[in-house]
Design a protein around this motif. Structure first.
Motif, mmCIF file in Angstrom:
data_model
loop_
_atom_site.group_PDB
_atom_site.id
_atom_site.type_symbol
_atom_site.label_atom_id
_atom_site.label_comp_id
_atom_site.label_asym_id
_atom_site.label_seq_id
_atom_site.Cartn_x
_atom_site.Cartn_y
_atom_site.Cartn_z
ATOM 1 N N THR A 4 0.838 -1.201 0.000
ATOM 2 C CA THR A 4 0.000 0.000 0.000
ATOM 3 C C THR A 4 0.874 1.254 0.000
ATOM 4 O O THR A 4 0.590 2.216 -0.714
ATOM 5 C CB THR A 4 -0.939 0.009 1.220
ATOM 6 O OG1 THR A 4 -1.763 -1.150 1.162
ATOM 7 C CG2 THR A 4 -1.800 1.248 1.244
ATOM 8 N N SER A 68 -7.811 2.161 -12.415
ATOM 9 C CA SER A 68 -9.013 1.333 -12.335
ATOM 10 C C SER A 68 -9.950 1.945 -11.298
ATOM 11 O O SER A 68 -9.548 2.809 -10.513
ATOM 12 C CB SER A 68 -8.648 -0.094 -11.915
ATOM 13 O OG SER A 68 -8.218 -0.103 -10.561
ATOM 14 N N ARG A 69 -11.176 1.480 -11.261
ATOM 15 C CA ARG A 69 -12.128 1.978 -10.257
ATOM 16 C C ARG A 69 -11.568 1.766 -8.848
ATOM 17 O O ARG A 69 -11.638 2.657 -8.008
ATOM 18 C CB ARG A 69 -13.482 1.294 -10.418
ATOM 19 C CG ARG A 69 -14.528 1.849 -9.456
ATOM 20 C CD ARG A 69 -15.859 1.089 -9.588
ATOM 21 N NE ARG A 69 -16.860 1.717 -8.767
ATOM 22 C CZ ARG A 69 -17.650 2.718 -9.152
ATOM 23 N NH1 ARG A 69 -17.568 3.193 -10.364
ATOM 24 N NH2 ARG A 69 -18.536 3.239 -8.326
ATOM 25 N N ASP A 70 -11.016 0.578 -8.585
ATOM 26 C CA ASP A 70 -10.450 0.309 -7.261
ATOM 27 C C ASP A 70 -9.291 1.264 -6.945
ATOM 28 O O ASP A 70 -9.148 1.710 -5.805
ATOM 29 C CB ASP A 70 -9.976 -1.137 -7.147
ATOM 30 C CG ASP A 70 -11.133 -2.126 -7.041
ATOM 31 O OD1 ASP A 70 -12.261 -1.701 -6.703
ATOM 32 O OD2 ASP A 70 -10.901 -3.326 -7.299
ATOM 33 N N GLN A 71 -8.483 1.570 -7.937
ATOM 34 C CA GLN A 71 -7.384 2.507 -7.724
ATOM 35 C C GLN A 71 -7.899 3.924 -7.483
ATOM 36 O O GLN A 71 -7.331 4.663 -6.691
ATOM 37 C CB GLN A 71 -6.423 2.474 -8.909
ATOM 38 C CG GLN A 71 -5.631 1.186 -8.991
ATOM 39 C CD GLN A 71 -4.872 1.062 -10.294
ATOM 40 O OE1 GLN A 71 -5.369 1.431 -11.364
ATOM 41 N NE2 GLN A 71 -3.658 0.521 -10.205
ATOM 42 N N ILE A 73 -10.745 4.558 -6.023
ATOM 43 C CA ILE A 73 -11.238 4.493 -4.637
ATOM 44 C C ILE A 73 -10.077 4.668 -3.673
ATOM 45 O O ILE A 73 -10.150 5.467 -2.731
ATOM 46 C CB ILE A 73 -11.984 3.162 -4.384
ATOM 47 C CG1 ILE A 73 -13.301 3.139 -5.158
ATOM 48 C CG2 ILE A 73 -12.236 2.955 -2.887
ATOM 49 C CD1 ILE A 73 -13.987 1.780 -5.183
ATOM 50 N N GLU A 74 -8.993 3.928 -3.888
ATOM 51 C CA GLU A 74 -7.812 4.030 -3.030
ATOM 52 C C GLU A 74 -7.234 5.444 -3.041
ATOM 53 O O GLU A 74 -6.811 5.959 -2.005
ATOM 54 C CB GLU A 74 -6.738 3.037 -3.463
ATOM 55 C CG GLU A 74 -7.072 1.609 -3.145
ATOM 56 C CD GLU A 74 -5.987 0.652 -3.628
ATOM 57 O OE1 GLU A 74 -4.880 1.097 -3.989
ATOM 58 O OE2 GLU A 74 -6.256 -0.564 -3.636
ATOM 59 N N GLU A 77 -9.478 7.671 -0.993
ATOM 60 C CA GLU A 77 -9.273 7.357 0.425
ATOM 61 C C GLU A 77 -7.963 7.950 0.928
ATOM 62 O O GLU A 77 -7.902 8.504 2.024
ATOM 63 C CB GLU A 77 -9.287 5.842 0.642
ATOM 64 C CG GLU A 77 -10.655 5.224 0.505
ATOM 65 C CD GLU A 77 -10.647 3.707 0.546
ATOM 66 O OE1 GLU A 77 -9.543 3.082 0.522
ATOM 67 O OE2 GLU A 77 -11.744 3.115 0.590
ATOM 68 N N ALA A 101 -13.948 6.121 -13.512
ATOM 69 C CA ALA A 101 -13.703 4.760 -14.003
ATOM 70 C C ALA A 101 -14.024 4.629 -15.489
ATOM 71 O O ALA A 101 -13.372 3.865 -16.207
ATOM 72 C CB ALA A 101 -14.522 3.760 -13.195
ATOM 73 N N ASN A 105 -9.687 5.691 -17.028
ATOM 74 C CA ASN A 105 -9.367 4.358 -16.534
ATOM 75 C C ASN A 105 -8.009 3.889 -17.065
ATOM 76 O O ASN A 105 -7.275 4.653 -17.686
ATOM 77 C CB ASN A 105 -10.488 3.373 -16.888
ATOM 78 C CG ASN A 105 -10.704 3.266 -18.388
ATOM 79 O OD1 ASN A 105 -9.758 3.136 -19.157
ATOM 80 N ND2 ASN A 105 -11.953 3.331 -18.812
#
Length: 114
Positions: A4, A68-71, A73-74, A77, A101, A105
């Motif tokens: 992380t 990416s969508r997860d990236q 989000i990270e 955050e 996203a 992307n």
């Protein structure tokens, strides 16, 4: 160093490099909508991204990412936890994540060319 921490370090480096190019002048011939939204691709979430993201940095930094969508989000955050950004409430959070996203992307369909 954790995975992380390395990922956050890469995001920071990417943001810093992107910031070097963030203040370039708009190209000649840009229409009023492009100027109003600082080059962000038109679509649902465009205005929210402009409001939330440009409060702290140029939209050019957003446009130059390929996450990416997860990236995404990270990254959001990390901005809340480490950079002091206020949390984004629903429905704006989902709208922003959907927009990012789709338009910024890993395939980088809207990478700025000017």
């Amino acid at each position: 160093m954790t995975k992380t921490s390395l990922r956050r370090g890469a995001v920071i480096a990417s943001l810093l490099v992107s910031a070097l190019f963030a203040f370039s002048a708009p190209s000649l011939g840009q229409d009023a909508d492009e100027d109003e939204f600082e080059g962000l691709v038109a679509g649902p979430g465009q205005e929210e991204v402009l409001i939330y993201c440009s409060a702290c940095h140029s939209t050019r930094i957003v446009q130059q990412q390929g996450l990416s969508r997860d990236q995404w989000i990270e990254t959001l955050e990390w901005m809340v936890e480490d950079q002091g950004m206020s949390e984004i409430d629903e429905p704006d959070l989902t709208l922003i994540l959907d927009y990012l996203a789709k338009n910024y992307n890993v395939d980088r369909p809207n990478f700025p060319t000017n």
